[in-house]
Design a protein around this motif. Sequence first.
Motif, PDB file in Angstrom:
ATOM      1  N   LEU A   1       0.845  -1.196   0.000  1.00 24.62           N
ATOM      2  CA  LEU A   1       0.000   0.000   0.000  1.00 24.62           C
ATOM      3  C   LEU A   1       0.877   1.240   0.000  1.00 24.62           C
ATOM      4  CD1 LEU A   1      -2.982   0.995   0.510  1.00 24.62           C
ATOM      5  CD2 LEU A   1      -2.480   0.806   2.937  1.00 24.62           C
ATOM      6  N   ARG A   2       0.472   2.252  -0.777  1.00 27.81           N
ATOM      7  CA  ARG A   2       1.190   3.522  -0.775  1.00 27.81           C
ATOM      8  C   ARG A   2       0.266   4.630  -1.270  1.00 27.81           C
ATOM      9  NH1 ARG A   2       0.875  -0.238  -3.975  1.00 27.81           N
ATOM     10  NH2 ARG A   2       3.019  -0.969  -3.947  1.00 27.81           N
ATOM     11  N   THR A   3       0.728   5.892  -1.052  1.00 25.16           N
ATOM     12  CA  THR A   3      -0.022   7.058  -1.523  1.00 25.16           C
ATOM     13  C   THR A   3       0.442   7.400  -2.937  1.00 25.16           C
ATOM     14  OG1 THR A   3       0.095   7.904   0.729  1.00 25.16           O
ATOM     15  CG2 THR A   3      -0.603   9.454  -0.962  1.00 25.16           C
ATOM     16  N   VAL A   4      -0.483   7.703  -3.818  1.00 20.20           N
ATOM     17  CA  VAL A   4      -0.130   8.264  -5.127  1.00 20.20           C
ATOM     18  C   VAL A   4      -1.081   9.421  -5.417  1.00 20.20           C
ATOM     19  CG1 VAL A   4       0.908   6.186  -6.179  1.00 20.20           C
ATOM     20  CG2 VAL A   4      -1.548   6.599  -6.443  1.00 20.20           C
ATOM     21  N   LEU A   5      -0.683  10.250  -6.359  1.00 23.59           N
ATOM     22  CA  LEU A   5      -1.533  11.370  -6.751  1.00 23.59           C
ATOM     23  C   LEU A   5      -2.550  10.902  -7.789  1.00 23.59           C
ATOM     24  CD1 LEU A   5      -2.080  14.490  -6.902  1.00 23.59           C
ATOM     25  CD2 LEU A   5      -0.413  14.525  -8.761  1.00 23.59           C
ATOM     26  N   LEU A   6      -3.828  11.125  -7.490  1.00 20.85           N
ATOM     27  CA  LEU A   6      -4.839  10.916  -8.530  1.00 20.85           C
ATOM     28  C   LEU A   6      -4.717  12.113  -9.456  1.00 20.85           C
ATOM     29  CD1 LEU A   6      -7.425   9.693  -9.833  1.00 20.85           C
ATOM     30  CD2 LEU A   6      -8.731  11.167  -8.287  1.00 20.85           C
TER      31      LEU A   6
ATOM     32  N   PHE B   1      -3.266   7.528 -12.486  1.00 20.18           N
ATOM     33  CA  PHE B   1      -2.106   7.985 -11.709  1.00 20.18           C
ATOM     34  C   PHE B   1      -0.847   7.689 -12.516  1.00 20.18           C
ATOM     35  CE2 PHE B   1      -0.225   3.971 -10.344  1.00 20.18           C
ATOM     36  CZ  PHE B   1      -1.277   3.079 -10.428  1.00 20.18           C
ATOM     37  N   PHE B   2       0.244   8.368 -12.153  1.00 17.51           N
ATOM     38  CA  PHE B   2       1.506   8.233 -12.893  1.00 17.51           C
ATOM     39  C   PHE B   2       2.596   7.713 -11.963  1.00 17.51           C
ATOM     40  CE2 PHE B   2      -1.037  10.957 -15.433  1.00 17.51           C
ATOM     41  CZ  PHE B   2      -0.691  10.628 -16.737  1.00 17.51           C
ATOM     42  N   THR B   3       3.474   6.902 -12.541  1.00 19.37           N
ATOM     43  CA  THR B   3       4.524   6.297 -11.729  1.00 19.37           C
ATOM     44  C   THR B   3       5.641   5.744 -12.601  1.00 19.37           C
ATOM     45  OG1 THR B   3       4.878   4.842  -9.826  1.00 19.37           O
ATOM     46  CG2 THR B   3       3.492   3.978 -11.608  1.00 19.37           C
ATOM     47  N   ASN B   4       6.573   5.082 -11.929  1.00 19.21           N
ATOM     48  CA  ASN B   4       7.686   4.438 -12.623  1.00 19.21           C
ATOM     49  C   ASN B   4       7.267   3.006 -12.948  1.00 19.21           C
ATOM     50  OD1 ASN B   4      10.182   2.817 -12.799  1.00 19.21           O
ATOM     51  ND2 ASN B   4      11.181   4.764 -12.372  1.00 19.21           N
TER      52      ASN B   4
ATOM     53  N   SER C   1       8.821   0.249 -10.815  1.00 17.85           N
ATOM     54  CA  SER C   1       8.678   0.310  -9.357  1.00 17.85           C
ATOM     55  C   SER C   1       8.074  -0.985  -8.814  1.00 17.85           C
ATOM     56  CB  SER C   1       7.780   1.494  -8.981  1.00 17.85           C
ATOM     57  OG  SER C   1       6.482   1.305  -9.530  1.00 17.85           O
ATOM     58  N   TYR C   2       8.084  -1.094  -7.502  1.00 17.67           N
ATOM     59  CA  TYR C   2       7.513  -2.288  -6.856  1.00 17.67           C
ATOM     60  C   TYR C   2       6.028  -2.424  -7.207  1.00 17.67           C
ATOM     61  CZ  TYR C   2       6.549  -5.801  -3.356  1.00 17.67           C
ATOM     62  OH  TYR C   2       6.157  -6.953  -2.732  1.00 17.67           O
ATOM     63  N   LYS C   3       5.308  -1.290  -7.158  1.00 18.31           N
ATOM     64  CA  LYS C   3       3.878  -1.341  -7.467  1.00 18.31           C
ATOM     65  C   LYS C   3       3.643  -1.821  -8.896  1.00 18.31           C
ATOM     66  CE  LYS C   3       3.621   3.298  -7.040  1.00 18.31           C
ATOM     67  NZ  LYS C   3       5.060   3.501  -7.333  1.00 18.31           N
ATOM     68  N   ALA C   4       4.520  -1.361  -9.821  1.00 20.05           N
ATOM     69  CA  ALA C   4       4.376  -1.755 -11.233  1.00 20.05           C
ATOM     70  C   ALA C   4       4.649  -3.255 -11.395  1.00 20.05           C
ATOM     71  CB  ALA C   4       5.320  -0.938 -12.097  1.00 20.05           C
TER      72      ALA C   4
ATOM     73  N   GLU D   1      15.404   5.392 -10.015  1.00 20.27           N
ATOM     74  CA  GLU D   1      15.016   3.988 -10.265  1.00 20.27           C
ATOM     75  C   GLU D   1      14.135   3.603  -9.104  1.00 20.27           C
ATOM     76  OE1 GLU D   1      17.455   0.765 -11.371  1.00 20.27           O
ATOM     77  OE2 GLU D   1      18.786   2.049 -12.517  1.00 20.27           O
ATOM     78  N   GLN D   2      12.870   4.016  -9.196  1.00 15.07           N
ATOM     79  CA  GLN D   2      11.977   3.923  -8.053  1.00 15.07           C
ATOM     80  C   GLN D   2      11.917   2.515  -7.467  1.00 15.07           C
ATOM     81  OE1 GLN D   2       7.704   4.643  -8.601  1.00 15.07           O
ATOM     82  NE2 GLN D   2       7.920   6.391  -7.256  1.00 15.07           N
ATOM     83  N   SER D   3      11.995   2.439  -6.161  1.00 12.29           N
ATOM     84  CA  SER D   3      11.891   1.207  -5.351  1.00 12.29           C
ATOM     85  C   SER D   3      13.166   0.359  -5.345  1.00 12.29           C
ATOM     86  CB  SER D   3      10.693   0.338  -5.761  1.00 12.29           C
ATOM     87  OG  SER D   3       9.541   1.109  -5.935  1.00 12.29           O
ATOM     88  N   SER D   4      14.219   0.792  -6.074  1.00 14.82           N
ATOM     89  CA  SER D   4      15.463   0.018  -6.015  1.00 14.82           C
ATOM     90  C   SER D   4      16.309   0.536  -4.843  1.00 14.82           C
ATOM     91  CB  SER D   4      16.236   0.133  -7.329  1.00 14.82           C
ATOM     92  OG  SER D   4      16.646   1.469  -7.513  1.00 14.82           O
TER      93      SER D   4
HETATM   94  C1  LIG Z   1       1.439  12.752  -0.984  1.00 14.69           C
HETATM   95  C2  LIG Z   1       2.202  11.720  -1.789  1.00 14.69           C
HETATM   96  C3  LIG Z   1       1.978  11.661  -3.148  1.00 14.69           C
HETATM   97  C4  LIG Z   1       2.669  10.720  -3.931  1.00 14.69           C
HETATM   98  N1  LIG Z   1       2.398  10.632  -5.263  1.00 14.69           N
HETATM   99  C5  LIG Z   1       3.017   9.686  -6.003  1.00 14.69           C
HETATM  100  C6  LIG Z   1       2.675   9.514  -7.367  1.00 14.69           C
HETATM  101  O1  LIG Z   1       1.790  10.170  -7.938  1.00 14.69           O
HETATM  102  N2  LIG Z   1       3.336   8.553  -8.061  1.00 14.69           N
HETATM  103  C7  LIG Z   1       4.297   7.771  -7.484  1.00 14.69           C
HETATM  104  O2  LIG Z   1       4.867   6.927  -8.172  1.00 14.69           O
HETATM  105  N3  LIG Z   1       4.629   7.911  -6.184  1.00 14.69           N
HETATM  106  C8  LIG Z   1       4.006   8.836  -5.431  1.00 14.69           C
HETATM  107  N4  LIG Z   1       4.313   8.963  -4.103  1.00 14.69           N
HETATM  108  C9  LIG Z   1       5.350   8.064  -3.528  1.00 14.69           C
HETATM  109  C10 LIG Z   1       4.716   6.691  -3.231  1.00 14.69           C
HETATM  110  O3  LIG Z   1       3.939   6.741  -2.051  1.00 14.69           O
HETATM  111  C11 LIG Z   1       5.760   5.569  -3.135  1.00 14.69           C
HETATM  112  O4  LIG Z   1       6.762   5.890  -2.202  1.00 14.69           O
HETATM  113  C12 LIG Z   1       6.446   5.285  -4.469  1.00 14.69           C
HETATM  114  O5  LIG Z   1       5.535   5.364  -5.548  1.00 14.69           O
HETATM  115  C13 LIG Z   1       7.105   3.907  -4.456  1.00 14.69           C
HETATM  116  O6  LIG Z   1       6.119   2.935  -4.203  1.00 14.69           O
HETATM  117  P1  LIG Z   1       6.364   1.381  -4.507  1.00 14.69           P
HETATM  118  O7  LIG Z   1       7.755   1.053  -4.028  1.00 14.69           O
HETATM  119  O8  LIG Z   1       5.305   0.670  -3.746  1.00 14.69           O
HETATM  120  O9  LIG Z   1       6.222   1.185  -6.005  1.00 14.69           O
HETATM  121  C14 LIG Z   1       3.623   9.867  -3.309  1.00 14.69           C
HETATM  122  C15 LIG Z   1       3.821   9.927  -1.920  1.00 14.69           C
HETATM  123  C16 LIG Z   1       3.104  10.846  -1.168  1.00 14.69           C
HETATM  124  C17 LIG Z   1       3.306  10.853   0.326  1.00 14.69           C
END
Ligand SMILES: Cc1cc2nc3c(=O)[nH]c(=O)nc-3n(C[C@H](O)[C@H](O)[C@H](O)COP(=O)(O)O)c2cc1C
Length: 167
Positions: free
Chosen positions: A14-19, A29-32, A35-38, A93-96
């Motif tokens: 579980l983690r926070t991402v921006l909608l 939402f956007f991400t790497n 990453s672990y989530k991906a 390199e997100q999550s590494s």
């Molecule tokens: C307020 C807030 C907004 C965030 N927004 C994003 C986002 O839009 N995308 C993203 O990849 N990570 C975002 N993050 C970081 C993630 O919570 C997380 O650390 C990161 O995506 C790595 O997650 P994973 O290792 O589970 O893939 C945000 C964190 C916070 C606290």
Amino acid sequence: MSLATASAQGEPSLRTVLLKYFDSQGFIFFTNYKSYKAQQIAENPHVALLFFWSSLERQVKIRGKATKISTAESLKYFITRPRGSQLGAWCSEQSSVISSRQILEMEFEEVRRKFAQGEVPLPSFWGGYRVVPHYFEFWQGRPNRLHDRFSYTIKDGKTWNIQRLAP
Ligand SMILES: Cc1cc2nc3c(=O)[nH]c(=O)nc-3n(C[C@H](O)[C@H](O)[C@H](O)COP(=O)(O)O)c2cc1C
């Protein structure tokens, strides 16, 4: 919003991402993409989203399936991001595991030099996911723990069946 994913074996994360936005198809939402989530989404596309507003005593739960959006759609958003965030997407390199913060800052300097001229290109490992919902639950806090809960479950892909749930 909170984004829950799970591995093929069912281990949750579980983690926070921006909608960033939503449309008639779902929540984006956007991400790497490394990453672990991906990695979890690649194994198991079933995800859950949670929105919580403490002062309103309100939460919205969503379950659905995550799919990558097109490169064109990711690019459309990427070009609107501040240059620093565009460069940051390249060097993280997100999550590494990394050995120090210094490494991160050196990588940032390196990409800044590399892309000093012109636009920062969209990294192939960065982009959006669309969560296509099939279940919503709207929760509203009420006195005496008699909260309102309404579930919306999609039937035959288009009509929503609405039911009240016990709090
Ligand atoms: C307020 C807030 C907004 C965030 N927004 C994003 C986002 O839009 N995308 C993203 O990849 N990570 C975002 N993050 C970081 C993630 O919570 C997380 O650390 C990161 O995506 C790595 O997650 P994973 O290792 O589970 O893939 C945000 C964190 C916070 C606290």
